[in-house]
Design a protein around this motif. Structure first.
Motif, PDB file in Angstrom:
ATOM      1  N   ASP A   1       0.844  -1.198   0.000  1.00 26.01           N
ATOM      2  CA  ASP A   1       0.000   0.000   0.000  1.00 26.01           C
ATOM      3  C   ASP A   1       0.885   1.257   0.000  1.00 26.01           C
ATOM      4  O   ASP A   1       1.202   1.808   1.063  1.00 26.01           O
ATOM      5  CB  ASP A   1      -0.903  -0.039   1.242  1.00 26.01           C
ATOM      6  CG  ASP A   1      -1.824   1.173   1.301  1.00 26.01           C
ATOM      7  OD1 ASP A   1      -1.953   1.865   0.272  1.00 26.01           O
ATOM      8  OD2 ASP A   1      -2.390   1.417   2.384  1.00 26.01           O
ATOM      9  N   THR A   2       1.341   1.643  -1.191  1.00 30.09           N
ATOM     10  CA  THR A   2       2.188   2.827  -1.322  1.00 30.09           C
ATOM     11  C   THR A   2       1.880   3.505  -2.653  1.00 30.09           C
ATOM     12  O   THR A   2       1.023   3.042  -3.402  1.00 30.09           O
ATOM     13  CB  THR A   2       3.686   2.455  -1.211  1.00 30.09           C
ATOM     14  OG1 THR A   2       4.455   3.642  -1.083  1.00 30.09           O
ATOM     15  CG2 THR A   2       4.186   1.648  -2.401  1.00 30.09           C
ATOM     16  N   SER A   3       2.584   4.592  -2.931  1.00 27.13           N
ATOM     17  CA  SER A   3       2.362   5.297  -4.198  1.00 27.13           C
ATOM     18  C   SER A   3       3.655   5.962  -4.644  1.00 27.13           C
ATOM     19  O   SER A   3       4.541   6.238  -3.816  1.00 27.13           O
ATOM     20  CB  SER A   3       1.285   6.371  -4.009  1.00 27.13           C
ATOM     21  OG  SER A   3       1.773   7.340  -3.097  1.00 27.13           O
TER      22      SER A   3
ATOM     23  N   GLY B   1      13.059   4.215  10.916  1.00 26.26           N
ATOM     24  CA  GLY B   1      13.483   5.192   9.912  1.00 26.26           C
ATOM     25  C   GLY B   1      13.674   6.600  10.437  1.00 26.26           C
ATOM     26  O   GLY B   1      14.668   7.257  10.116  1.00 26.26           O
ATOM     27  N   LYS B   2      12.736   7.061  11.254  1.00 28.64           N
ATOM     28  CA  LYS B   2      12.801   8.454  11.722  1.00 28.64           C
ATOM     29  C   LYS B   2      14.053   8.709  12.554  1.00 28.64           C
ATOM     30  O   LYS B   2      14.729   9.727  12.390  1.00 28.64           O
ATOM     31  CB  LYS B   2      11.565   8.769  12.574  1.00 28.64           C
ATOM     32  CG  LYS B   2      10.496   9.536  11.816  1.00 28.64           C
ATOM     33  CD  LYS B   2       9.489  10.101  12.793  1.00 28.64           C
ATOM     34  CE  LYS B   2       8.272  10.659  12.098  1.00 28.64           C
ATOM     35  NZ  LYS B   2       8.485  11.270  10.800  1.00 28.64           N
ATOM     36  N   GLU B   3      14.360   7.760  13.471  1.00 31.03           N
ATOM     37  CA  GLU B   3      15.550   7.923  14.327  1.00 31.03           C
ATOM     38  C   GLU B   3      16.829   7.875  13.484  1.00 31.03           C
ATOM     39  O   GLU B   3      17.749   8.662  13.684  1.00 31.03           O
ATOM     40  CB  GLU B   3      15.612   6.823  15.402  1.00 31.03           C
ATOM     41  CG  GLU B   3      14.666   7.034  16.557  1.00 31.03           C
ATOM     42  CD  GLU B   3      13.287   6.411  16.305  1.00 31.03           C
ATOM     43  OE1 GLU B   3      12.921   6.231  15.120  1.00 31.03           O
ATOM     44  OE2 GLU B   3      12.589   6.128  17.292  1.00 31.03           O
TER      45      GLU B   3
ATOM     46  N   ALA C   1      20.701   7.646   0.599  1.00 30.28           N
ATOM     47  CA  ALA C   1      19.614   6.957   1.296  1.00 30.28           C
ATOM     48  C   ALA C   1      18.288   7.676   1.100  1.00 30.28           C
ATOM     49  O   ALA C   1      17.262   7.044   0.876  1.00 30.28           O
ATOM     50  CB  ALA C   1      19.929   6.842   2.783  1.00 30.28           C
ATOM     51  N   ASN C   2      18.339   9.011   1.183  1.00 29.06           N
ATOM     52  CA  ASN C   2      17.089   9.772   1.121  1.00 29.06           C
ATOM     53  C   ASN C   2      17.447  11.204   0.716  1.00 29.06           C
ATOM     54  O   ASN C   2      18.329  11.822   1.320  1.00 29.06           O
ATOM     55  CB  ASN C   2      16.431   9.758   2.512  1.00 29.06           C
ATOM     56  CG  ASN C   2      15.052  10.387   2.496  1.00 29.06           C
ATOM     57  OD1 ASN C   2      14.823  11.403   1.843  1.00 29.06           O
ATOM     58  ND2 ASN C   2      14.133   9.790   3.223  1.00 29.06           N
ATOM     59  N   ILE C   3      16.774  11.736  -0.288  1.00 29.51           N
ATOM     60  CA  ILE C   3      17.083  13.092  -0.759  1.00 29.51           C
ATOM     61  C   ILE C   3      16.892  14.112   0.358  1.00 29.51           C
ATOM     62  O   ILE C   3      17.616  15.111   0.441  1.00 29.51           O
ATOM     63  CB  ILE C   3      16.240  13.468  -2.015  1.00 29.51           C
ATOM     64  CG1 ILE C   3      16.681  14.807  -2.618  1.00 29.51           C
ATOM     65  CG2 ILE C   3      14.754  13.550  -1.694  1.00 29.51           C
ATOM     66  CD1 ILE C   3      18.042  14.804  -3.230  1.00 29.51           C
TER      67      ILE C   3
HETATM   68  O1  UT7 Z   1      21.382   3.545   4.909  1.00 29.33           O
HETATM   69  C1  UT7 Z   1      20.597   3.898   6.008  1.00 29.33           C
HETATM   70  C2  UT7 Z   1      19.223   3.451   5.715  1.00 29.33           C
HETATM   71  N1  UT7 Z   1      18.163   4.108   6.348  1.00 29.33           N
HETATM   72  C3  UT7 Z   1      17.745   5.382   6.141  1.00 29.33           C
HETATM   73  O2  UT7 Z   1      18.397   6.177   5.556  1.00 29.33           O
HETATM   74  C4  UT7 Z   1      16.392   5.719   6.672  1.00 29.33           C
HETATM   75  C5  UT7 Z   1      16.255   7.136   7.094  1.00 29.33           C
HETATM   76  N2  UT7 Z   1      14.866   7.463   7.235  1.00 29.33           N
HETATM   77  C6  UT7 Z   1      14.085   7.794   6.191  1.00 29.33           C
HETATM   78  O3  UT7 Z   1      14.547   7.843   5.069  1.00 29.33           O
HETATM   79  C7  UT7 Z   1      12.649   8.177   6.460  1.00 29.33           C
HETATM   80  O4  UT7 Z   1      12.414   8.220   7.862  1.00 29.33           O
HETATM   81  C8  UT7 Z   1      11.627   7.207   5.797  1.00 29.33           C
HETATM   82  C9  UT7 Z   1      11.671   7.387   4.272  1.00 29.33           C
HETATM   83  C10 UT7 Z   1      11.982   5.767   6.157  1.00 29.33           C
HETATM   84  C11 UT7 Z   1      10.233   7.506   6.278  1.00 29.33           C
HETATM   85  O5  UT7 Z   1       9.907   8.861   6.061  1.00 29.33           O
HETATM   86  P1  UT7 Z   1       9.180   9.709   7.207  1.00 29.33           P
HETATM   87  O6  UT7 Z   1       8.898  11.027   6.655  1.00 29.33           O
HETATM   88  O7  UT7 Z   1      10.054   9.595   8.436  1.00 29.33           O
HETATM   89  O8  UT7 Z   1       7.804   8.949   7.349  1.00 29.33           O
HETATM   90  P2  UT7 Z   1       7.200   8.235   8.631  1.00 29.33           P
HETATM   91  O9  UT7 Z   1       7.995   7.006   8.980  1.00 29.33           O
HETATM   92  O10 UT7 Z   1       6.980   9.250   9.687  1.00 29.33           O
HETATM   93  O11 UT7 Z   1       5.804   7.793   8.065  1.00 29.33           O
HETATM   94  C12 UT7 Z   1       4.796   8.732   7.735  1.00 29.33           C
HETATM   95  C13 UT7 Z   1       3.547   7.973   7.365  1.00 29.33           C
HETATM   96  C14 UT7 Z   1       3.158   6.887   8.361  1.00 29.33           C
HETATM   97  O12 UT7 Z   1       1.757   6.863   8.460  1.00 29.33           O
HETATM   98  P3  UT7 Z   1       1.015   7.561   9.689  1.00 29.33           P
HETATM   99  O13 UT7 Z   1       1.576   6.887  10.914  1.00 29.33           O
HETATM  100  O14 UT7 Z   1       1.389   9.012   9.602  1.00 29.33           O
HETATM  101  O15 UT7 Z   1      -0.404   7.277   9.409  1.00 29.33           O
HETATM  102  C15 UT7 Z   1       3.633   5.618   7.695  1.00 29.33           C
HETATM  103  O16 UT7 Z   1       2.883   4.486   8.059  1.00 29.33           O
HETATM  104  O17 UT7 Z   1       3.756   7.304   6.110  1.00 29.33           O
HETATM  105  C16 UT7 Z   1       3.409   5.927   6.233  1.00 29.33           C
HETATM  106  N3  UT7 Z   1       4.281   5.162   5.354  1.00 29.33           N
HETATM  107  C17 UT7 Z   1       3.994   4.998   4.053  1.00 29.33           C
HETATM  108  N4  UT7 Z   1       2.969   5.394   3.286  1.00 29.33           N
HETATM  109  C18 UT7 Z   1       3.007   5.051   1.986  1.00 29.33           C
HETATM  110  C19 UT7 Z   1       5.458   4.584   5.653  1.00 29.33           C
HETATM  111  N5  UT7 Z   1       5.962   4.002   4.542  1.00 29.33           N
HETATM  112  C20 UT7 Z   1       5.071   4.244   3.551  1.00 29.33           C
HETATM  113  C21 UT7 Z   1       5.038   3.920   2.173  1.00 29.33           C
HETATM  114  N6  UT7 Z   1       3.988   4.350   1.447  1.00 29.33           N
HETATM  115  N7  UT7 Z   1       6.020   3.221   1.586  1.00 29.33           N
END
Ligand code: UT7
Length: 328
Positions: free
Chosen positions: A28-30, A220-222, A257-259
């Motif tokens: 469930d993503t986009s 991810g957030k941490e 990892a992330n822009i």
């Molecule tokens: O090499 C090191 C590897 N790791 C990293 O670099 C990870 C670093 N962290 C990140 O890049 C970001 O934290 C993420 C991309 C993993 C996540 O981004 P975020 O802005 O921190 O999103 P979030 O985890 O706060 O999630 C926001 C919402 C959540 O829903 P609710 O709780 O607000 O309802 C998630 O469940 O987005 C939801 N969500 C998704 N929705 C659609 C999480 N993954 C997805 C997804 N598609 N793939």
């Protein structure tokens, strides 16, 4: 005064491309969510019968060709990976045999996750300077698709497969090549990004498989917050240690990892985003392979010229981190 230079680089990514639209059919993503939260549009996925060593060999061959060096001349071979072919033997031994590196070479893997290529660079640098080794091949190669839970949307959209390599040698010319590096780790944060089972703490069992404990888990957030903080710290320290200013850095090659992590880093350092090499939109996060793939692409695109300073900066599971300053 001798220096250690990067004599050649090479990279390889598998042919199969997995787009955000493809992923939206699995979980469930986009495309909109993935692009806006990470910057990733697509990633390459290895074939079922294509292992980490197979990708490592392809990028190593390209790096050897670029350096004009034969496999027989390599006496130190290091593979940085968190997705080795086997727990034992090392992926480096598989690569050695397939590539034609001679049996007297020292071959081993290192485990520093996404910072692995910078750790390998530092080890090879030190060993070459002692004179104990003449020519090193270092590789970052990852088949992350093999440890991803393809039903977990919070991780499966972020990672990809690929490999990059560099050939290093000592030259009798001061002030070029690897100028310095600053590596670190904070094991207190080890469970922010890890794979729970398959090692000695939790060997494989029907229960670990049922629990999906052989897949990567991430908070991810941490990780995001620590990534921005430590990369800024080591980037600043590296530049200051060498009596430079950030402005003198021609190109920053950050872990891809992330822009939003790269944008935050650029903003905190006060550098324009154009000064950063970015290709995560096409490959996602390939862990230890992101920096050598980007380095290879940046060189081929003419973004690195003689006399330039390039700063490599990484973070990853551990949490490990580091920066390496190079003068070309
Ligand atoms: O090499 C090191 C590897 N790791 C990293 O670099 C990870 C670093 N962290 C990140 O890049 C970001 O934290 C993420 C991309 C993993 C996540 O981004 P975020 O802005 O921190 O999103 P979030 O985890 O706060 O999630 C926001 C919402 C959540 O829903 P609710 O709780 O607000 O309802 C998630 O469940 O987005 C939801 N969500 C998704 N929705 C659609 C999480 N993954 C997805 C997804 N598609 N793939």
């Amino acid at each position: 005064m001798a220096s250690v230079i990067i004599a050649g680089v090479g990279s390889y990514v598998p042919t199969k491309i997995l787009t955000n639209e493809d992923l939206a059919k699995l979980v469930d993503t986009s495309d909109e969510w993935i692009v806006s939260r990470s910057g990733i549009k697509e990633r390459h996925i290895a074939a079922d019968d294509e292992a980490t060593s197979d990708m490592a060999i392809k990028c190593a061959q390209a790096a050897l060709l670029d350096a004009g060096i034969k496999a027989e001349e390599i006496d130190l071979l290091i593979v940085a990976t968190c997705t080795p072919d086997y727990l034992l033997p090392s992926t480096a031994c598989v690569v050695q045999h397939q590539l034609g590196v001679l049996p007297h070479a020292t071959c081993f893997d290192i485990s520093a996750a996404c910072s692995g290529f910078l750790y390998a660079l530092e080890i090879a640098y030190g060993q070459l300077l002692t004179g104990r080794y003449k020519c090193a091949l270092i590789v970052g190669s990852e088949k992350l698709s093999s440890i991803i839970d393809w039903s977990d949307r919070t991780t499966c959209v972020l990672f990809g497969d690929g490999a990059g390599a560099a050939v290093l040698k000592k030259v009798d010319q001061p002030g070029i090549g690897i100028i310095g590096s600053d590596l670190g780790a904070d094991g207190a944060m080890r469970e922010l990004l890890y794979m729970p089972a398959g090692g000695s703490r939790c060997p494989a069992s029907p229960q670990t498989i049922a629990n999906k404990d052989h897949f990567l888990r991430m908070k991810g957030k941490e990780v995001f917050k620590h990534a921005v903080r430590v990369m800024e710290k080591v980037a600043r320290e590296m530049v200051e240690q060498h009596h430079l200013t950030l402005d003198q850095i021609n190109l920053v090659i950050p872990h891809q990892a992330n822009i939003r992590i790269i944008e935050a880093l650029a903003s905190n350092l006060g550098l324009p985003l154009e000064r950063f090499y970015i290709n995560l939109d096409r490959y996602g996060n390939t862990s230890a392979a992101t920096i050598p793939i980007a380095l290879d692409e940046a060189r081929r695109a003419g973004k690195i010229k003689p006399g330039d300073y390039t700063l490599l900066v990484a973070f990853g599971a551990g949490l490990t981190y580091g920066s390496t300053l190079i003068r070309w």
